[in-house]
Design a protein around this motif. Sequence first.
Motif, short mmCIF file in Angstrom:
data_model
loop_
_atom_site.label_atom_id
_atom_site.label_comp_id
_atom_site.label_asym_id
_atom_site.label_seq_id
_atom_site.Cartn_x
_atom_site.Cartn_y
_atom_site.Cartn_z
N GLU A 94 0.90 -1.22 -0.10
CA GLU A 94 0.00 0.20 -0.07
C GLU A 94 0.83 1.35 0.01
N SER A 95 1.99 1.29 0.55
CA SER A 95 2.95 2.28 0.70
C SER A 95 3.46 2.85 -0.64
N TYR A 96 3.15 2.01 -1.62
CA TYR A 96 3.76 2.38 -3.04
C TYR A 96 2.58 3.03 -3.82
N TRP A 97 1.11 2.60 -3.12
CA TRP A 97 -0.01 2.86 -4.17
C TRP A 97 -0.66 4.34 -3.80
N PRO A 98 -1.36 4.75 -4.62
CA PRO A 98 -2.31 5.95 -4.26
C PRO A 98 -3.19 5.51 -3.31
N ASP A 99 -3.58 6.69 -2.57
CA ASP A 99 -4.71 6.33 -1.24
C ASP A 99 -5.99 6.11 -2.18
N MET A 100 -6.17 4.85 -2.33
CA MET A 100 -7.58 4.67 -2.93
C MET A 100 -8.88 4.35 -1.89
N ARG A 112 -7.32 -6.14 -7.41
CA ARG A 112 -8.00 -5.56 -6.53
C ARG A 112 -9.51 -5.24 -7.09
N PRO A 113 -10.39 -4.53 -6.66
CA PRO A 113 -11.62 -4.50 -7.16
C PRO A 113 -11.75 -3.76 -8.41
N LYS A 114 -12.49 -4.13 -9.15
CA LYS A 114 -12.77 -3.82 -10.66
C LYS A 114 -12.69 -2.11 -10.71
N ASP A 115 -13.65 -1.74 -9.81
CA ASP A 115 -13.79 -0.23 -9.66
C ASP A 115 -12.48 0.55 -9.22
N MET A 116 -11.47 -0.02 -8.56
CA MET A 116 -10.33 0.60 -7.98
C MET A 116 -9.13 0.47 -9.23
N VAL A 117 -9.36 -0.62 -10.07
CA VAL A 117 -8.43 -0.61 -11.03
C VAL A 117 -8.83 0.54 -11.99
N ALA A 118 -9.92 0.78 -12.28
CA ALA A 118 -10.78 1.99 -13.09
C ALA A 118 -10.04 3.11 -12.56
N TRP A 119 -10.28 3.20 -11.07
CA TRP A 119 -9.95 4.51 -10.40
C TRP A 119 -8.24 4.75 -10.58
N GLU A 120 -7.53 3.69 -10.57
CA GLU A 120 -6.11 3.88 -10.59
C GLU A 120 -5.88 4.49 -11.98
N ARG A 121 -6.60 3.91 -13.37
CA ARG A 121 -6.14 4.40 -14.77
C ARG A 121 -6.56 5.82 -14.73
N GLU A 122 -7.92 6.12 -14.07
CA GLU A 122 -8.23 7.58 -14.34
C GLU A 122 -7.10 8.08 -13.81
N HIS A 123 -6.61 7.89 -12.83
CA HIS A 123 -5.77 8.72 -12.09
C HIS A 123 -4.01 8.55 -12.62
N ASN A 124 -3.98 7.99 -13.97
CA ASN A 124 -2.87 7.79 -14.44
C ASN A 124 -2.00 6.73 -13.64
N PHE A 125 -2.55 5.87 -13.11
CA PHE A 125 -1.42 5.02 -12.31
C PHE A 125 -1.77 3.70 -12.85
#
Length: 269
Positions: free
Chosen positions: A140-146, A240-253
């Motif tokens: 988690e320390s590598y990832w944005p705060d989802m 990870r949850p489908k919505d969070m994969v989408a969230w990451e991509r929307e945030h260019n991660f």
Amino acid sequence: MDVNWKTTETAGEWFAKQDKDDLRKQFSDNGYVVVHNLLDNDSLEIYQEIYDKLLSGEIDASKHRHDLGSHEKRKVVDQENVCQIMWPSVYLPGLAQGPLHQRTKAIANVIIGEDAEFDFDMLIAKSPHTETGTPWHQDESYWPDMPDKRAVSFWCAMDDATVENGCMWFVSGSHKRPLRTHRPVKVGHHIRMTDDCSEAEGQPQPIPAGSCTGHHGRTLHYTRGNSTDRWRRAFIVNYRPKDMVAWEREHNFDHGKESMESAIEEVHK
Ligand SMILES: O=C(O)CCC(=O)C(=O)O
């Protein structure tokens, strides 16, 4: 490149034989699961061959190859201290249809939820006598705060993983406690670590080749360096949850995928 999987057992047939309640309990109590015989010997051999083509450069993944141990002086002149290759399944699309991805996805759907989706994969290999540990950290320390923190990372052993060659160590129950403070291993370095953990708090989890562990994004983990004469190769897949994969991509991660575009075009030309 298509991969000719020899296994006749589908992911569904394999998963029907697993104890789902035990998997759920292991994950919720400890923050990780241990799954033996994820791969049969025929499949394991195919993964080992593909892995070696990526490591040797026969399949050129150099643009996405990093040394996670580059903050320490090279221990073996012509080998990375800790070799990481991101997104192997993009270089070899057939990989995602294989038992490693299909079976870990079935487990993820049970332990984190039906909405679990593939996020990214990577290889982390320690060649003989590279002696470089992967410091204690929480992914988690590598990832944005989802908003939704559910995540599981399967660490699939391509070689017998032992304490001496760098098997995973975990701190059981750490996924239920707050994220610890992390810092880069060296100023400006990508690799992160916490000073607030040691082997005294964790337990090693040696596993045979073809088996895997699967840890929560907040579970503290670490590996020792490889002090043996043999390779320690791991194939890692994250869900990870489908919505969070989408969230990451929307945030260019995208865990380094975008930067692969030109490399992928080269490979598929
Ligand atoms: O293989 C290693 O040395 C470390 C693996 C790791 O940290 C991970 O899979 O999250």
